[in-house]
Design a protein around this motif. Sequence first.
Motif, PDB file in Angstrom:
ATOM      1  N   GLY A 171     -14.205 -29.992 -64.570  1.00 16.75           N
ATOM      2  CA  GLY A 171     -15.196 -30.743 -65.328  1.00 16.75           C
ATOM      3  C   GLY A 171     -16.624 -30.368 -64.965  1.00 16.75           C
ATOM      4  O   GLY A 171     -17.574 -31.039 -65.360  1.00 16.75           O
ATOM      5  N   GLU A 172     -16.783 -29.291 -64.207  1.00 15.91           N
ATOM      6  CA  GLU A 172     -18.112 -28.809 -63.806  1.00 15.91           C
ATOM      7  C   GLU A 172     -18.563 -27.765 -64.829  1.00 15.91           C
ATOM      8  O   GLU A 172     -18.596 -26.569 -64.556  1.00 15.91           O
ATOM      9  CB  GLU A 172     -18.049 -28.231 -62.390  1.00 15.91           C
ATOM     10  CG  GLU A 172     -17.719 -29.269 -61.347  1.00 15.91           C
ATOM     11  CD  GLU A 172     -17.816 -28.722 -59.941  1.00 15.91           C
ATOM     12  OE1 GLU A 172     -18.764 -27.943 -59.656  1.00 15.91           O
ATOM     13  OE2 GLU A 172     -16.946 -29.060 -59.135  1.00 15.91           O
ATOM     14  N   TYR A 173     -18.959 -28.257 -65.993  1.00 15.39           N
ATOM     15  CA  TYR A 173     -19.226 -27.382 -67.121  1.00 15.39           C
ATOM     16  C   TYR A 173     -20.451 -26.500 -66.926  1.00 15.39           C
ATOM     17  O   TYR A 173     -20.469 -25.360 -67.384  1.00 15.39           O
ATOM     18  CB  TYR A 173     -19.326 -28.195 -68.405  1.00 15.39           C
ATOM     19  CG  TYR A 173     -18.058 -28.981 -68.666  1.00 15.39           C
ATOM     20  CD1 TYR A 173     -16.858 -28.318 -68.927  1.00 15.39           C
ATOM     21  CD2 TYR A 173     -18.035 -30.370 -68.602  1.00 15.39           C
ATOM     22  CE1 TYR A 173     -15.671 -29.012 -69.139  1.00 15.39           C
ATOM     23  CE2 TYR A 173     -16.858 -31.071 -68.808  1.00 15.39           C
ATOM     24  CZ  TYR A 173     -15.682 -30.398 -69.083  1.00 15.39           C
ATOM     25  OH  TYR A 173     -14.531 -31.081 -69.278  1.00 15.39           O
ATOM     26  N   ILE A 192     -20.292 -22.489 -67.211  1.00 11.20           N
ATOM     27  CA  ILE A 192     -21.145 -21.687 -68.093  1.00 11.20           C
ATOM     28  C   ILE A 192     -21.886 -20.631 -67.304  1.00 11.20           C
ATOM     29  O   ILE A 192     -21.953 -19.462 -67.717  1.00 11.20           O
ATOM     30  CB  ILE A 192     -22.118 -22.597 -68.880  1.00 11.20           C
ATOM     31  CG1 ILE A 192     -21.324 -23.417 -69.903  1.00 11.20           C
ATOM     32  CG2 ILE A 192     -23.213 -21.774 -69.562  1.00 11.20           C
ATOM     33  CD1 ILE A 192     -22.117 -24.513 -70.565  1.00 11.20           C
ATOM     34  N   ASP A 193     -22.434 -21.005 -66.155  1.00 16.41           N
ATOM     35  CA  ASP A 193     -23.145 -20.033 -65.319  1.00 16.41           C
ATOM     36  C   ASP A 193     -22.230 -18.907 -64.846  1.00 16.41           C
ATOM     37  O   ASP A 193     -22.651 -17.758 -64.749  1.00 16.41           O
ATOM     38  CB  ASP A 193     -23.779 -20.727 -64.102  1.00 16.41           C
ATOM     39  CG  ASP A 193     -24.939 -21.628 -64.470  1.00 16.41           C
ATOM     40  OD1 ASP A 193     -25.471 -21.486 -65.602  1.00 16.41           O
ATOM     41  OD2 ASP A 193     -25.309 -22.478 -63.645  1.00 16.41           O
ATOM     42  N   THR A 194     -21.002 -19.247 -64.560  1.00 14.80           N
ATOM     43  CA  THR A 194     -20.054 -18.268 -64.052  1.00 14.80           C
ATOM     44  C   THR A 194     -19.550 -17.366 -65.163  1.00 14.80           C
ATOM     45  O   THR A 194     -19.402 -16.156 -64.967  1.00 14.80           O
ATOM     46  CB  THR A 194     -18.862 -18.953 -63.347  1.00 14.80           C
ATOM     47  OG1 THR A 194     -19.362 -19.849 -62.365  1.00 14.80           O
ATOM     48  CG2 THR A 194     -17.946 -17.959 -62.692  1.00 14.80           C
ATOM     49  N   ASN A 226     -12.236 -16.005 -64.380  1.00 16.27           N
ATOM     50  CA  ASN A 226     -11.221 -16.859 -63.751  1.00 16.27           C
ATOM     51  C   ASN A 226     -11.869 -18.008 -62.982  1.00 16.27           C
ATOM     52  O   ASN A 226     -11.391 -19.145 -63.035  1.00 16.27           O
ATOM     53  CB  ASN A 226     -10.334 -16.036 -62.817  1.00 16.27           C
ATOM     54  CG  ASN A 226      -9.440 -15.069 -63.563  1.00 16.27           C
ATOM     55  OD1 ASN A 226      -9.133 -15.266 -64.726  1.00 16.27           O
ATOM     56  ND2 ASN A 226      -9.031 -14.014 -62.887  1.00 16.27           N
ATOM     57  N   MET A 227     -12.950 -17.722 -62.287  1.00 17.39           N
ATOM     58  CA  MET A 227     -13.657 -18.769 -61.553  1.00 17.39           C
ATOM     59  C   MET A 227     -14.245 -19.804 -62.518  1.00 17.39           C
ATOM     60  O   MET A 227     -14.192 -21.012 -62.261  1.00 17.39           O
ATOM     61  CB  MET A 227     -14.758 -18.155 -60.682  1.00 17.39           C
ATOM     62  CG  MET A 227     -14.218 -17.318 -59.543  1.00 17.39           C
ATOM     63  SD  MET A 227     -15.506 -16.457 -58.630  1.00 17.39           S
ATOM     64  CE  MET A 227     -16.073 -17.774 -57.555  1.00 17.39           C
ATOM     65  N   GLY A 228     -14.778 -19.321 -63.627  1.00 14.99           N
ATOM     66  CA  GLY A 228     -15.301 -20.231 -64.643  1.00 14.99           C
ATOM     67  C   GLY A 228     -14.231 -21.161 -65.167  1.00 14.99           C
ATOM     68  O   GLY A 228     -14.492 -22.352 -65.412  1.00 14.99           O
ATOM     69  N   GLY A 229     -13.015 -20.646 -65.321  1.00 20.24           N
ATOM     70  CA  GLY A 229     -11.900 -21.488 -65.748  1.00 20.24           C
ATOM     71  C   GLY A 229     -11.592 -22.604 -64.770  1.00 20.24           C
ATOM     72  O   GLY A 229     -11.240 -23.714 -65.168  1.00 20.24           O
TER      73      GLY A 229
END
Length: 154
Positions: free
Chosen positions: A145-147, A151-153, A136-139
Motif C-alpha cells: 500500500g506504499e504507492y 511509483i518511484d521504484t 519487482n520491488m515496486g510490486g
Amino acid sequence: KNETGGYDQFNVAINQLIRTWVMQLIKDAAGSRLEDVVDGEYDEGCAVFHQRVGLLFDALGELETAMDMYRVELKMVEKKFGSDHIDMVHPLNNIALVLKDRGTYEEALECYTKALIINEKEYGRDSVEVATTLLNMGGVYQRQGEYDKAIDTY
C-alpha cells in the motif's frame, strides 16, 4: 441420474492421490540431497534441481517447500561463488517472490535489494536486469500500500 458420476468422483480421487504421491516423491528426492549440502557443498546439477523443484512447488502453491528448495540453491551458490556473485540473483529473486506471496514484504525487499546491488555492479544502472529488479520491488511496495514508493521504484 448421471451414470458416470461414480467414475467421475473416482477419477478425481485417484488424480488427487497420484498428485499427492508424486509430490511426496519429489519432496523425498529433494530432501535426500539436503543432507549432502548442509555445509553448502556446490554441485551445479543439484543447484539446478533445487531451483526447478522450487519453481514447481511455487507454481503449485506449496510455498514452504519452494522456499526450502530456493534456500538450498542460494546456500550452495553463495558458498561456491560468494554473496555478491551474479549467480546469486536468481535464487534471491525466487526467494523474494515467495516472501512477497507470504506477505513478508520487508524480507522480500531485502532479497530484491541484494539482487539490485549485484545487478547494478554486473550490468550497470541502465540495464534491463536492474529495471526488472526495480519493477519487482515496486510490486512489493504496491502490495504494502506504499504507492508513492511503488511509483518511484517503477
